[in-house]
Design a protein around this motif. Structure first.
Motif, short mmCIF file in Angstrom:
data_model
loop_
_atom_site.label_atom_id
_atom_site.label_comp_id
_atom_site.label_asym_id
_atom_site.label_seq_id
_atom_site.Cartn_x
_atom_site.Cartn_y
_atom_site.Cartn_z
N ASP A 1 -48.66 77.77 -2.43
CA ASP A 1 -47.84 76.60 -2.08
C ASP A 1 -46.36 76.96 -2.25
OD1 ASP A 1 -46.58 74.17 -1.82
OD2 ASP A 1 -47.80 73.11 -3.30
N SER B 1 -43.76 74.83 -1.58
CA SER B 1 -42.98 73.60 -1.49
C SER B 1 -41.75 73.60 -2.40
CB SER B 1 -43.86 72.39 -1.80
OG SER B 1 -44.41 72.48 -3.11
N ASP C 1 -43.04 72.33 3.40
CA ASP C 1 -44.47 72.16 3.18
C ASP C 1 -45.26 73.40 3.57
OD1 ASP C 1 -44.09 72.07 5.89
OD2 ASP C 1 -45.08 70.13 6.20
#
Length: 513
Positions: free
Chosen positions: A285, A287, A235
């Motif tokens: 991001d 992820s 994350d």
């Protein structure tokens, strides 16, 4: 300072198996309105933003002196501070510096410059005891590290600023410099997340002589290792990166491997002594990331191989700030292999990276209920009369040089220090076509055609005022504000005695000695 048993447990769990939940670490704990015991009553300053600036004082370097020392600023803050932007400026000779916030009882002693070893300072220990605040680009004069609104660096209550610095005087004269830092603070109610630092480095450098080369750290399984350490999903969200290498460095790239990524997210060519940090807006991001690669490139024009170190050696480092529950130190310590050569003749090397994971310091949580409901807190430890960046003042022509006004002294004191060592006007770069390391420097100065001020003469013997070389050193705004003074990116001019040396050399006929 001896870490508490709980903090040792967190460190060991994070590094070995990722058992963060077992020690009760919860970012939301500090926002519980029923858990106000021991909170500091903030208040006293209206508004949502404030600036705290500090002058660290003057430091003197002897001719050809190189030192690595530390510097600190005690904030005397009874409540946490939330930093949206850090500004660092200096008057030169600061090769680089790495900045941290630590508990104020760690590394005890007076503020200002001090010998790092005398107080047991190490960068890794400082990062673990507090957090990373800032890193300076190589030889930059002025630098701003600002992240997206609401993403902050937290300075907990009763913490201070401390840094490891590397200063270098490559000239034949004694020099002085000053150092300034400014912290842009925001109200806790504007805080959306507290950033966590990480570091990439390549220690196993053996840079071939008389060649261009690149060294890549290959971090396969980065995402899986992150998940194993945290016990949760990948994350991580990337907010800011800053590379660091020395004057042989000419390339840096950062690349993530995973769905949605194609090519480097950061790439920098060359070395100009400027600010090279990058803020991702919007943040990146990660992820879907499986692995990462980072590469440092070098143009080693010397006749000897170069390794990791200070002085005439090299480095390969990147600081990052991210939304993450853990700090990471990712490095290559061995195993480098030659893997080929590019079409341009660049030698290519690779090695696998190791990854040390350390739990985010518990003090790096979100603002408490008391902080959110109070006024913006600003300690009284700043210097209110100091601007965030020093104001430029034109050269004082009444100042006399301290050395004989000869071309060799001009080259050693001015050109080598401030023009070629930054690789702007050296033989390997030649910005604007000017090589101040040319074998026949006198001819280079007299034959050079100025690009930034067409029709001007670089050196007019006997007439400093008509010499563009003098004007760009002596005027904060040459050409009436349409040009930039030199050195490029410097907030202020060189010291008056250095500029006077150029002035008097030109006034005496600009002879070749």
């Amino acid at each position: 300072m001896t870490p508490s048993p709980r903090w040792l447990t967190i460190l060991l769990c994070a590094a070995l198996s990722g058992c963060l939940d077992d020690v009760g670490l919860d970012d939301d704990d500090t926002t519980n309105p029923d858990d106000d015991e021991g909170e500091t009553d903030v208040g006293g300053v209206d508004g949502l933003e404030a600036t705290l600036t500090h002058d660290f004082g003057t430091i003197t370097l002897a001719p050809f002196e190189e030192i690595e020392n530390c510097v600190q600023w005690t904030l005397d803050n009874d409540a946490p501070l939330y930093v949206q932007e850090v500004t660092l400026s200096n008057f030169g000779y600061f090769h680089h510096s790495n900045w941290f916030v630590v508990p104020e009882d760690l590394y005890p002693g007076e503020d200002g410059f001090f010998d790092c070893s005398s107080r047991g300072f190490t960068e890794l220990a400082a990062a673990g005891a507090g957090t990373v605040l800032f890193a300076q680009s190589t030889q930059s004069f002025e630098e701003h590290q600002r992240t997206v609104d609401g993403a902050v660096i937290k300075i907990p209550a009763r913490h201070k600023v401390v840094a490891g610095t590397h200063l270098l005087n490559v000239g034949p004269g004694e020099v002085e410099s000053q150092l300034f830092m400014s912290l842009s603070l925001i109200h806790p109610k504007l805080v959306e997340l507290v950033l966590t630092p990480f570091r990439l480095s390549y220690l196993d450098l053996d840079i071939p002589a008389n060649a261009e080369s690149r060294f890549t750290g290959q971090c396969d399984g980065f995402g899986a290792r992150y998940e194993a350490a945290t016990g949760g999903p990948m994350d991580m969200v990337l907010h800011y990166v800053l590379p660091h290498y020395h004057y042989l460095g000419n390339y840096f790239s950062l690349e993530f491997i995973g769905e949605g990524f194609d090519g480097p997210v950061y790439e920098h060519d060359g070395f100009n002594g400027g600010a090279n940090g990058l803020t991702f807006d919007p943040p990146l991001d990660l992820s879907t990331v499986d692995g990462l690669r980072y590469t440092c490139g070098y143009d080693n024009w010397r006749d000897v191989n170069v390794g990791w170190g200070v002085g005439d050696q090299e480095m390969c480092v990147m600081l990052g700030l991210a939304e993450s529950s853990v700090m990471m130190d990712i490095t290559v310590t061995g195993g480098t292999q030659a893997v080929g050569q590019s079409e341009d003749g660049v030698l290519e090397f690779e090695a696998p990276c190791g990854m040390l994971v350390i739990a985010k310091n518990p003090a790096q949580g979100m603002p408490s209920y008391t902080e959110l409901s109070g006024d913006l807190y600003v300690p009284s430890s700043g210097d209110p009369e100091i601007p965030p960046v020093p104001e430029c003042v034109d050269h004082d022509p009444s100042v006399a040089p301290t050395l004989e006004p000869s071309l060799s002294n001009v080259a050693g004191v001015v050109f080598q220090q401030s023009c070629t060592f930054n690789a702007c006007h050296g033989s390997s770069a030649q910005a604007a076509g000017l090589d101040l390391q040319a074998p026949d420097l006198h001819a280079e100065l007299f034959d050079h055609e100025i690009i930034g001020n067409v029709g001007a003469t670089l050196v007019e013997p006997g007439d400093p005022e008509s010499s563009w070389l003098y004007r760009i050193l002596a005027d904060c705004e040459p050409q009436g504000g349409s040009g930039s003074h030199m050195p490029l990116n410097a907030p202020v001019l060189l010291d008056d005695t250095s500029i006077a040396l150029v002035r008097e050399w030109i006034a005496a006929g600009a002879l070749d000695d």
